[in-house]
Design a protein around this motif. Structure first.
Motif, mmCIF file in Angstrom:
data_model
loop_
_atom_site.group_PDB
_atom_site.id
_atom_site.type_symbol
_atom_site.label_atom_id
_atom_site.label_comp_id
_atom_site.label_asym_id
_atom_site.label_seq_id
_atom_site.Cartn_x
_atom_site.Cartn_y
_atom_site.Cartn_z
ATOM 1 N N TYR A 203 -8.578 2.979 0.360
ATOM 2 C CA TYR A 203 -8.791 4.040 -0.642
ATOM 3 C C TYR A 203 -8.314 3.594 -2.020
ATOM 4 O O TYR A 203 -9.042 3.689 -3.006
ATOM 5 N N LEU A 204 -7.075 3.055 -2.061
ATOM 6 C CA LEU A 204 -6.517 2.627 -3.357
ATOM 7 C C LEU A 204 -7.315 1.465 -3.943
ATOM 8 O O LEU A 204 -7.656 1.456 -5.129
ATOM 9 N N LEU A 205 -7.642 0.502 -3.082
ATOM 10 C CA LEU A 205 -8.331 -0.708 -3.563
ATOM 11 C C LEU A 205 -9.706 -0.374 -4.127
ATOM 12 O O LEU A 205 -9.995 -0.683 -5.286
ATOM 13 N N LEU B 191 0.141 -5.194 -18.948
ATOM 14 C CA LEU B 191 0.948 -5.989 -18.023
ATOM 15 C C LEU B 191 1.758 -5.092 -17.092
ATOM 16 O O LEU B 191 1.795 -5.301 -15.874
ATOM 17 N N ILE B 192 2.363 -4.025 -17.687
ATOM 18 C CA ILE B 192 3.165 -3.093 -16.875
ATOM 19 C C ILE B 192 2.287 -2.407 -15.840
ATOM 20 O O ILE B 192 2.637 -2.290 -14.660
ATOM 21 N N LEU B 193 1.083 -1.975 -16.283
ATOM 22 C CA LEU B 193 0.151 -1.298 -15.380
ATOM 23 C C LEU B 193 -0.276 -2.228 -14.248
ATOM 24 O O LEU B 193 -0.326 -1.831 -13.069
ATOM 25 N N PHE C 195 2.560 -2.641 -11.817
ATOM 26 C CA PHE C 195 2.727 -1.413 -11.032
ATOM 27 C C PHE C 195 1.692 -1.333 -9.919
ATOM 28 O O PHE C 195 2.019 -1.084 -8.748
ATOM 29 N N ILE C 196 0.420 -1.582 -10.292
ATOM 30 C CA ILE C 196 -0.654 -1.515 -9.283
ATOM 31 C C ILE C 196 -0.465 -2.610 -8.237
ATOM 32 O O ILE C 196 -0.671 -2.384 -7.035
ATOM 33 N N SER C 197 -0.042 -3.807 -8.680
ATOM 34 C CA SER C 197 0.180 -4.906 -7.727
ATOM 35 C C SER C 197 1.265 -4.544 -6.724
ATOM 36 O O SER C 197 1.141 -4.826 -5.518
ATOM 37 N N ILE D 59 2.119 -1.545 -5.767
ATOM 38 C CA ILE D 59 1.572 -0.542 -4.829
ATOM 39 C C ILE D 59 0.707 -1.224 -3.776
ATOM 40 O O ILE D 59 0.791 -0.932 -2.579
ATOM 41 N N TYR D 60 -0.109 -2.210 -4.211
ATOM 42 C CA TYR D 60 -0.972 -2.902 -3.249
ATOM 43 C C TYR D 60 -0.160 -3.730 -2.268
ATOM 44 O O TYR D 60 -0.470 -3.788 -1.078
ATOM 45 N N LEU D 61 0.900 -4.351 -2.782
ATOM 46 C CA LEU D 61 1.755 -5.149 -1.876
ATOM 47 C C LEU D 61 2.423 -4.254 -0.834
ATOM 48 O O LEU D 61 2.508 -4.605 0.345
ATOM 49 N N ILE D 62 2.868 -3.064 -1.287
ATOM 50 C CA ILE D 62 3.465 -2.114 -0.342
ATOM 51 C C ILE D 62 2.436 -1.694 0.698
ATOM 52 O O ILE D 62 2.711 -1.631 1.906
ATOM 53 N N SER D 63 1.195 -1.457 0.221
ATOM 54 C CA SER D 63 0.128 -1.054 1.151
ATOM 55 C C SER D 63 -0.149 -2.154 2.156
ATOM 56 O O SER D 63 -0.316 -1.899 3.361
ATOM 57 N N ILE D 64 -0.192 -3.418 1.669
ATOM 58 C CA ILE D 64 -0.433 -4.550 2.578
ATOM 59 C C ILE D 64 0.709 -4.649 3.589
ATOM 60 O O ILE D 64 0.480 -4.839 4.780
#
Ligand SMILES: [Zn+2]
Length: 268
Positions: free
Chosen positions: A76-78, A137-139, A142-144, A146-151
């Motif tokens: 969903y996020l990706l 860069l901050i955004l 932040f998104i990276s 979240i994706y790492l947590i999801s992975i």
């Protein structure tokens, strides 16, 4: 993708994965792209993002309800992120995009450039500000994250699945062993029941023999007179205390009484 599907080999799980991927992309890409293509009035970036993420979130919840399987939220996020970025470009190209941040950034850039030009004209060595790059860069970070947590959550879920499958496999093996043990015990019980039946038949035979012996004893007790070789003129039964040793005769009671003998008072 379940472990069973993965064990069936690449000829099964690769088409399944590709079809699943295609369906997921179509599902999460439909709203952001169609909205960006159809939208006629001006919309802000924030509003567009909120609409896309909310719509796709509801779509994900619908998938969970239909399939009855939990989701990590990673697809969903990706895909919402990917298609929202594509939709943003379409909105910009169609001139229906009113991004306050974008406009303010443009204004900042113009102002910075003007300041830079004025400063350069005045002889100062001033570089234009790069605030927008910092925010990007901050955004991105932040998104990276979240994706790492999801992975990470996905990996944990996968490992838990493997562990659960092992536990289920062990339990199934244990159930099979218990079933075998029950079958063995049932056979043992059946054998013991047969033994009990045979023993009961033997007991019946012994009881019948006993009955015959009791009748025989009763016959001798009532009919036989045991006479000691002395001058006592008495006849006795087998259990009399005077009947210790010595020679004796056995007659029937009638014959003994005809000889003038009478019953011993100790045993009669
Ligand atoms: Zn006696």
């Amino acid at each position: 993708m379940s472990l069973e599907l993965f064990e069936q080999g690449p000829a099964v799980y690769i088409p399944y994965f590709l079809i699943s991927l295609l369906l997921t992309m179509v599902a999460y890409g439909a709203f952001p792209l169609l909205f960006a293509l159809i939208r006629r009035s001006i919309i802000s970036k924030r509003k567009y993002y909120v609409l896309c993420y909310c719509f796709n979130f509801l779509l994900m919840m619908l998938f969970i309800v239909i399939s009855k399987e939990a989701s990590s939220g990673f697809p969903y996020l990706l895909w919402t992120w990917v298609f929202t970025l594509s939709g943003t470009k379409i909105l910009k190209r169609r001139d229906v995009f009113n991004d306050v941040q974008y406009v303010s950034k443009l204004r900042d850039v113009c102002e910075n450039n003007n300041s830079f030009i004025i400063a350069r004209m005045q002889g100062d060595n001033v570089a234009p500000k790069r605030n927008s790059n910092k925010k990007k860069l901050i955004l991105t970070i932040f998104i990276s994250v979240i994706y790492l947590i999801s992975i990470g959550l996905n990996v944990i879920q996968y490992l838990k699945g493997i562990e659960a499958n092992k536990t289920i496999s062990n339990q199934a093996e244990r159930i099979i062993n218990v079933g075998k043990s029950i079958t063995t015990k049932k056979t043992e019980i059946l054998n013991l029941k047969n033994q009990i039946n045979n023993l009961e038949k033997e007991v019946d035979k012994i009881n019948a023999i006993n009955l015959k012996l009791v009748n025989e004893i009763y016959f001798y007790r009532e009919r036989a007179a045991i006479i000691l070789d002395d001058d006592s003129k008495r006849y006795h039964t087998y259990s009399c205390e005077e009947l210790i040793s010595g020679s004796y005769w056995i007659l029937n009671i009638e014959a003994a009484e005809q000889f003038g003998l009478y019953p011993c008072p100790k045993c009669h």
